[in-house]
Design an enzyme around this catalytic site. Structure first.
Site, mmCIF file in Angstrom:
data_model
loop_
_atom_site.group_PDB
_atom_site.id
_atom_site.type_symbol
_atom_site.label_atom_id
_atom_site.label_comp_id
_atom_site.label_asym_id
_atom_site.label_seq_id
_atom_site.Cartn_x
_atom_site.Cartn_y
_atom_site.Cartn_z
ATOM 1 N N ASP A 141 -17.911 23.446 20.039
ATOM 2 C CA ASP A 141 -18.413 23.431 21.408
ATOM 3 C C ASP A 141 -18.362 22.026 21.995
ATOM 4 O OD1 ASP A 141 -21.527 24.435 23.064
ATOM 5 O OD2 ASP A 141 -19.428 24.545 23.720
ATOM 6 N N LYS A 144 -12.912 20.361 24.847
ATOM 7 C CA LYS A 144 -12.074 21.549 24.589
ATOM 8 C C LYS A 144 -10.696 21.176 24.035
ATOM 9 C CE LYS A 144 -15.758 23.093 25.976
ATOM 10 N NZ LYS A 144 -16.777 23.226 24.896
ATOM 11 N N ASP A 169 -16.629 28.233 21.359
ATOM 12 C CA ASP A 169 -17.156 28.532 22.684
ATOM 13 C C ASP A 169 -16.104 28.190 23.739
ATOM 14 O OD1 ASP A 169 -19.852 27.342 24.829
ATOM 15 O OD2 ASP A 169 -18.982 29.341 24.609
ATOM 16 N N ASN A 170 -16.201 28.802 24.918
ATOM 17 C CA ASN A 170 -15.431 28.441 26.108
ATOM 18 C C ASN A 170 -13.934 28.648 26.016
ATOM 19 O OD1 ASN A 170 -17.615 25.805 25.737
ATOM 20 N ND2 ASN A 170 -17.846 27.238 27.448
ATOM 21 N N GLU A 199 -22.208 30.622 30.501
ATOM 22 C CA GLU A 199 -23.670 30.561 30.432
ATOM 23 C C GLU A 199 -24.324 30.535 31.820
ATOM 24 O OE1 GLU A 199 -21.586 28.598 28.747
ATOM 25 O OE2 GLU A 199 -21.981 26.491 29.020
HETATM 26 O O1 LIG Z 1 -17.172 20.602 28.579
HETATM 27 C C1 LIG Z 1 -17.920 21.343 27.936
HETATM 28 N N1 LIG Z 1 -18.407 20.986 26.752
HETATM 29 C C2 LIG Z 1 -18.096 19.691 26.212
HETATM 30 C C3 LIG Z 1 -19.198 19.320 25.275
HETATM 31 C C4 LIG Z 1 -19.383 18.058 24.931
HETATM 32 C C5 LIG Z 1 -20.484 17.699 24.015
HETATM 33 O O2 LIG Z 1 -19.902 17.309 22.761
HETATM 34 C C6 LIG Z 1 -19.977 15.895 22.611
HETATM 35 N N2 LIG Z 1 -18.667 15.467 22.127
HETATM 36 C C7 LIG Z 1 -17.513 15.446 22.821
HETATM 37 N N3 LIG Z 1 -16.513 15.027 22.029
HETATM 38 C C8 LIG Z 1 -17.056 14.771 20.806
HETATM 39 C C9 LIG Z 1 -16.551 14.316 19.566
HETATM 40 N N4 LIG Z 1 -15.241 13.993 19.390
HETATM 41 C C10 LIG Z 1 -14.449 13.498 20.502
HETATM 42 C C11 LIG Z 1 -14.653 12.012 20.652
HETATM 43 O O3 LIG Z 1 -13.864 11.385 19.655
HETATM 44 N N5 LIG Z 1 -17.378 14.207 18.516
HETATM 45 C C12 LIG Z 1 -18.677 14.518 18.664
HETATM 46 N N6 LIG Z 1 -19.237 14.955 19.811
HETATM 47 C C13 LIG Z 1 -18.422 15.066 20.868
HETATM 48 C C14 LIG Z 1 -20.351 15.363 23.985
HETATM 49 O O4 LIG Z 1 -21.032 14.130 23.860
HETATM 50 C C15 LIG Z 1 -21.227 16.473 24.507
HETATM 51 O O5 LIG Z 1 -22.518 16.432 23.963
HETATM 52 C C16 LIG Z 1 -18.366 22.626 28.504
HETATM 53 C C17 LIG Z 1 -18.156 22.831 29.875
HETATM 54 C C18 LIG Z 1 -18.564 24.019 30.487
HETATM 55 C C19 LIG Z 1 -18.322 24.197 31.912
HETATM 56 C C20 LIG Z 1 -17.804 25.399 32.391
HETATM 57 C C21 LIG Z 1 -17.564 25.588 33.750
HETATM 58 C C22 LIG Z 1 -17.858 24.570 34.629
HETATM 59 F F1 LIG Z 1 -17.674 24.732 35.966
HETATM 60 C C23 LIG Z 1 -18.385 23.362 34.182
HETATM 61 C C24 LIG Z 1 -18.607 23.177 32.822
HETATM 62 C C25 LIG Z 1 -19.210 25.011 29.724
HETATM 63 C C26 LIG Z 1 -19.425 24.797 28.368
HETATM 64 O O6 LIG Z 1 -20.060 25.739 27.586
HETATM 65 C C27 LIG Z 1 -19.001 23.626 27.752
HETATM 66 O O7 LIG Z 1 -19.212 23.484 26.390
HETATM 67 MG MG LIG Z 2 -19.757 25.385 25.507
#
Ligand SMILES: O=C(NC/C=C/[C@H]1O[C@@H](n2cnc3c(NCCO)ncnc32)[C@H](O)[C@@H]1O)c1cc(-c2ccc(F)cc2)cc(O)c1O
Ligand SMILES: [Mg+2]
Length: 214
Positions: A141, A144, A169-170, A199
């Site tokens: 999650d 993406k 997810d997603n 969600e």
């Molecule tokens: O973008 C979405 N999720 C991203 C999550 C990011 C979280 O994960 C953390 N993260 C990211 N890369 C890494 C990484 N590795 C990468 C760095 O090296 N290593 C560890 N942690 C990481 C971030 O810090 C955040 O805490 C999303 C959008 C919609 C959405 C749908 C429709 C819309 F209109 C708007 C939004 C709905 C959803 O359910 C979604 O999950």
């Molecule tokens: Mg999600």
């Protein structure tokens, strides 16, 4: 400078939920996201599917990529069997700090390890650092476009075993096209799509469950 959305979500948990009661923590976050501010938690509708897959797998070792505020972390951890343990990777320290407090409010801190850092950096070190042989369950999650490189890394590091269940997810919204194509075409996975909704909205979204065949 005001508060961040994760901080406001945490305050809603501390004001509305009962310490040690994970169901009330989940309900407080869902209420906050439905009536105060939308946030990108897996939510209650997809969360019900997540619950059923976790209950079916009953994992001793589980991994979550992307903790955010800890909502799905709590959903997973509350269903772990005795001795079960969940490692959740989060690279934003502010989100990790909020998630730790949400998880503690739910009384699940003993089953969960919030690891701060990037999934790509941490995955190669999970075995030596946490004594993990392989994962029974992985919830994806985070960003993406990282779903695919990260499961390939998990494969390379030998952290998946015959029968490991991945739940992503997603896969529709925002979408993970390269990941979906890979797990649905690869001979190493048996995939199934669970249709649902984004969600707290009526937009289409869903979860992809993929069993690693080795
Ligand atoms: O973008 C979405 N999720 C991203 C999550 C990011 C979280 O994960 C953390 N993260 C990211 N890369 C890494 C990484 N590795 C990468 C760095 O090296 N290593 C560890 N942690 C990481 C971030 O810090 C955040 O805490 C999303 C959008 C919609 C959405 C749908 C429709 C819309 F209109 C708007 C939004 C709905 C959803 O359910 C979604 O999950
Ligand atoms: Mg999600």
């Amino acid at each position: 400078t005001g508060t961040t959305r994760p901080q406001r979500l945490l305050r809603a948990v501390q004001e509305r939920a009962t310490r040690g009661d994970s169901e009330s923590v989940i309900a407080a976050i869902d209420h906050f996201c439905r009536h105060q501010e939308w946030a990108m938690n897996v939510g209650d509708e997809k969360g019900f599917i997540l619950d059923s897959v976790v209950s079916e797998v009953s994992p001793q070792t589980a991994l979550e990529l992307g903790t955010y505020c800890g909502y799905s972390t709590v959903r997973i951890a509350r269903l772990l069997p005795p001795g079960g343990h969940l490692i959740t990777l989060e690279f934003n320290p502010n989100y990790a700090a909020v998630a730790r407090q949400v998880i503690a409010w739910a009384g699940l801190e003993d089953m969960v390890q919030v690891v701060e850092g990037a999934s790509g950096d941490w995955i190669p070190h999970l075995r030596e650092h946490f004594g993990i042989e392989s994962f029974d369950f992985v919830f994806l999650d985070h960003w993406k476009e990282l779903y695919l490189p990260d499961i390939k890394l998990l494969e390379e590091c030998g952290l998946l075993r015959k029968g490991t269940v991945l739940l992503a997810d997603n896969v529709i919204c925002p979408g993970t096209p390269d990941y979906l194509e890979y797990v649905r075409k690869s001979q190493s996975y048996e995939s199934h799509y669970f249709g649902s909704h984004l969600e707290y909205t009526r937009a289409e979204d869903g979860l992809e469950k993929s069993v690693y065949l080795g």
